[in-house]
Design an enzyme around this catalytic site. Structure first.
Site, PDB file in Angstrom:
ATOM      1  N   TYR A  50       6.240  10.193  -6.215  1.00 37.77           N
ATOM      2  CA  TYR A  50       6.365   9.848  -4.798  1.00 37.77           C
ATOM      3  C   TYR A  50       7.461  10.628  -4.074  1.00 37.77           C
ATOM      4  O   TYR A  50       7.640  10.446  -2.867  1.00 37.77           O
ATOM      5  CB  TYR A  50       6.618   8.338  -4.656  1.00 37.77           C
ATOM      6  CG  TYR A  50       5.516   7.502  -5.263  1.00 37.77           C
ATOM      7  CD1 TYR A  50       4.208   7.629  -4.811  1.00 37.77           C
ATOM      8  CD2 TYR A  50       5.767   6.608  -6.304  1.00 37.77           C
ATOM      9  CE1 TYR A  50       3.170   6.884  -5.377  1.00 37.77           C
ATOM     10  CE2 TYR A  50       4.746   5.854  -6.873  1.00 37.77           C
ATOM     11  CZ  TYR A  50       3.454   5.996  -6.399  1.00 37.77           C
ATOM     12  OH  TYR A  50       2.441   5.255  -6.950  1.00 37.77           O
ATOM     13  N   ASN A  81      -0.379   2.981   4.834  1.00 34.90           N
ATOM     14  CA  ASN A  81      -0.261   3.203   3.396  1.00 34.90           C
ATOM     15  C   ASN A  81      -0.232   1.812   2.770  1.00 34.90           C
ATOM     16  O   ASN A  81       0.814   1.173   2.679  1.00 34.90           O
ATOM     17  CB  ASN A  81       1.001   3.988   3.032  1.00 34.90           C
ATOM     18  CG  ASN A  81       1.044   4.305   1.529  1.00 34.90           C
ATOM     19  OD1 ASN A  81       0.264   3.757   0.751  1.00 34.90           O
ATOM     20  ND2 ASN A  81       1.956   5.183   1.129  1.00 34.90           N
ATOM     21  N   ASP A 122     -11.319  -6.543   5.138  1.00 35.59           N
ATOM     22  CA  ASP A 122     -11.946  -7.381   6.173  1.00 35.59           C
ATOM     23  C   ASP A 122     -11.143  -7.358   7.473  1.00 35.59           C
ATOM     24  O   ASP A 122     -11.725  -7.317   8.557  1.00 35.59           O
ATOM     25  CB  ASP A 122     -12.092  -8.820   5.679  1.00 35.59           C
ATOM     26  CG  ASP A 122     -13.275  -8.990   4.741  1.00 35.59           C
ATOM     27  OD1 ASP A 122     -14.078  -8.040   4.606  1.00 35.59           O
ATOM     28  OD2 ASP A 122     -13.393 -10.070   4.126  1.00 35.59           O
ATOM     29  N   HIS A 128      -1.627   8.250   1.665  1.00 33.90           N
ATOM     30  CA  HIS A 128      -0.943   8.045   0.376  1.00 33.90           C
ATOM     31  C   HIS A 128      -0.080   9.266   0.100  1.00 33.90           C
ATOM     32  O   HIS A 128      -0.520  10.403   0.334  1.00 33.90           O
ATOM     33  CB  HIS A 128      -1.937   7.864  -0.771  1.00 33.90           C
ATOM     34  CG  HIS A 128      -2.848   6.700  -0.561  1.00 33.90           C
ATOM     35  ND1 HIS A 128      -2.444   5.405  -0.764  1.00 33.90           N
ATOM     36  CD2 HIS A 128      -4.122   6.645  -0.102  1.00 33.90           C
ATOM     37  CE1 HIS A 128      -3.448   4.589  -0.450  1.00 33.90           C
ATOM     38  NE2 HIS A 128      -4.471   5.316  -0.051  1.00 33.90           N
ATOM     39  N   ARG A 177      -7.041   3.511  -9.474  1.00 36.85           N
ATOM     40  CA  ARG A 177      -6.610   3.949  -8.134  1.00 36.85           C
ATOM     41  C   ARG A 177      -7.711   4.703  -7.401  1.00 36.85           C
ATOM     42  O   ARG A 177      -7.527   5.142  -6.272  1.00 36.85           O
ATOM     43  CB  ARG A 177      -5.381   4.850  -8.224  1.00 36.85           C
ATOM     44  CG  ARG A 177      -4.157   4.153  -8.750  1.00 36.85           C
ATOM     45  CD  ARG A 177      -2.946   5.064  -8.739  1.00 36.85           C
ATOM     46  NE  ARG A 177      -1.984   4.586  -9.707  1.00 36.85           N
ATOM     47  CZ  ARG A 177      -1.102   3.606  -9.484  1.00 36.85           C
ATOM     48  NH1 ARG A 177      -1.041   3.032  -8.303  1.00 36.85           N
ATOM     49  NH2 ARG A 177      -0.278   3.220 -10.436  1.00 36.85           N
TER      50      ARG A 177
HETATM   51  C1  DQA Z   1       0.408   5.045  -3.021  1.00 39.04           C
HETATM   52  C2  DQA Z   1      -0.654   5.195  -4.103  1.00 39.04           C
HETATM   53  C3  DQA Z   1      -1.049   3.832  -4.655  1.00 39.04           C
HETATM   54  O1  DQA Z   1      -2.014   4.000  -5.695  1.00 39.04           O
HETATM   55  C4  DQA Z   1       0.158   3.134  -5.236  1.00 39.04           C
HETATM   56  O2  DQA Z   1      -0.214   1.813  -5.648  1.00 39.04           O
HETATM   57  C5  DQA Z   1       1.319   3.106  -4.329  1.00 39.04           C
HETATM   58  C6  DQA Z   1       1.614   4.273  -3.525  1.00 39.04           C
HETATM   59  C7  DQA Z   1       0.909   6.411  -2.512  1.00 39.04           C
HETATM   60  O3  DQA Z   1       1.476   6.453  -1.426  1.00 39.04           O
HETATM   61  O4  DQA Z   1       0.751   7.415  -3.215  1.00 39.04           O
HETATM   62  O5  DQA Z   1       2.099   2.140  -4.326  1.00 39.04           O
HETATM   63  O6  DQA Z   1      -0.184   4.357  -1.914  1.00 39.04           O
END
Ligand code: DQA
Length: 151
Positions: free
Chosen positions: A24, A75, A88, A101, A112
């Site tokens: 991240y 996000n 929903d 993301h 994911r």
């Molecule tokens: C995320 C990707 C998701 O799979 C993960 O659960 C996150 C961060 C991202 O910003 O890459 O918490 O949303």
């Protein structure tokens, strides 16, 4: 002043910069907020930027966006992959939604690779790190410019 763009962030994103930086990155959520505010300002827009670890709070904010925002950057973090309730709520919006993301979920674990957000999003930006938020705001500004009828 025009309606704001909402930028909503789901669980664990308050730890950005500390949490799995190999996935991240090193930027904090506050730094991403500053990027979003600057990009929005360049497009003559303001933002409402929030993060929560609670599914219900995220959904309440989506309904707030429904009433008060011009567009939504979301996000949803892990709720992206689990929450029918999020899906929903998003279905009720007529404003444009961009799913963001930081990482690329499609290059990661199988769990994911399904998103409850994507089917109700105008667009999806993933795998580009923090600039993805800025691209989403620029895209929203562009959509709104094209689609808002002249006063
Ligand atoms: C995320 C990707 C998701 O799979 C993960 O659960 C996150 C961060 C991202 O910003 O890459 O918490 O949303």
């Amino acid at each position: 002043m025009s309606q704001p763009l909402f930028v909503l962030n789901g669980p664990s994103l308050q730890l950005l910069g500390k949490r799995e930086p190999h996935l991240y990155g090193h930027e904090t959520l506050a730094q991403i907020e500053a990027r979003c505010a600057a990009t929005a300002k360049a497009h003559g827009r303001e933002i409402v930027f929030r993060q929560t670890n609670h599914e219900g709070a995220l959904i309440d904010w989506i309904f707030e966006a429904r009433e008060t925002a011009a567009g939504l950057v979301l996000n949803g973090a892990a709720y992206t992959h689990t929450s029918v309730a999020l899906h929903d709520a998003l279905r009720t919006l007529s404003i444009p939604v961009i799913e963001v993301h930081l990482s690329n979920p499609y290059a990661r674990e199988a769990f994911r690779q399904h998103s409850y957000v994507s089917p109700v999003a105008r667009g999806v930006i993933c795998g580009l790190g923090p600039i993805g938020y800025e691209l989403a705001i620029a895209a929203l500004a562009d959509i709104l410019k094209k689609e808002t009828p002249p006063a």
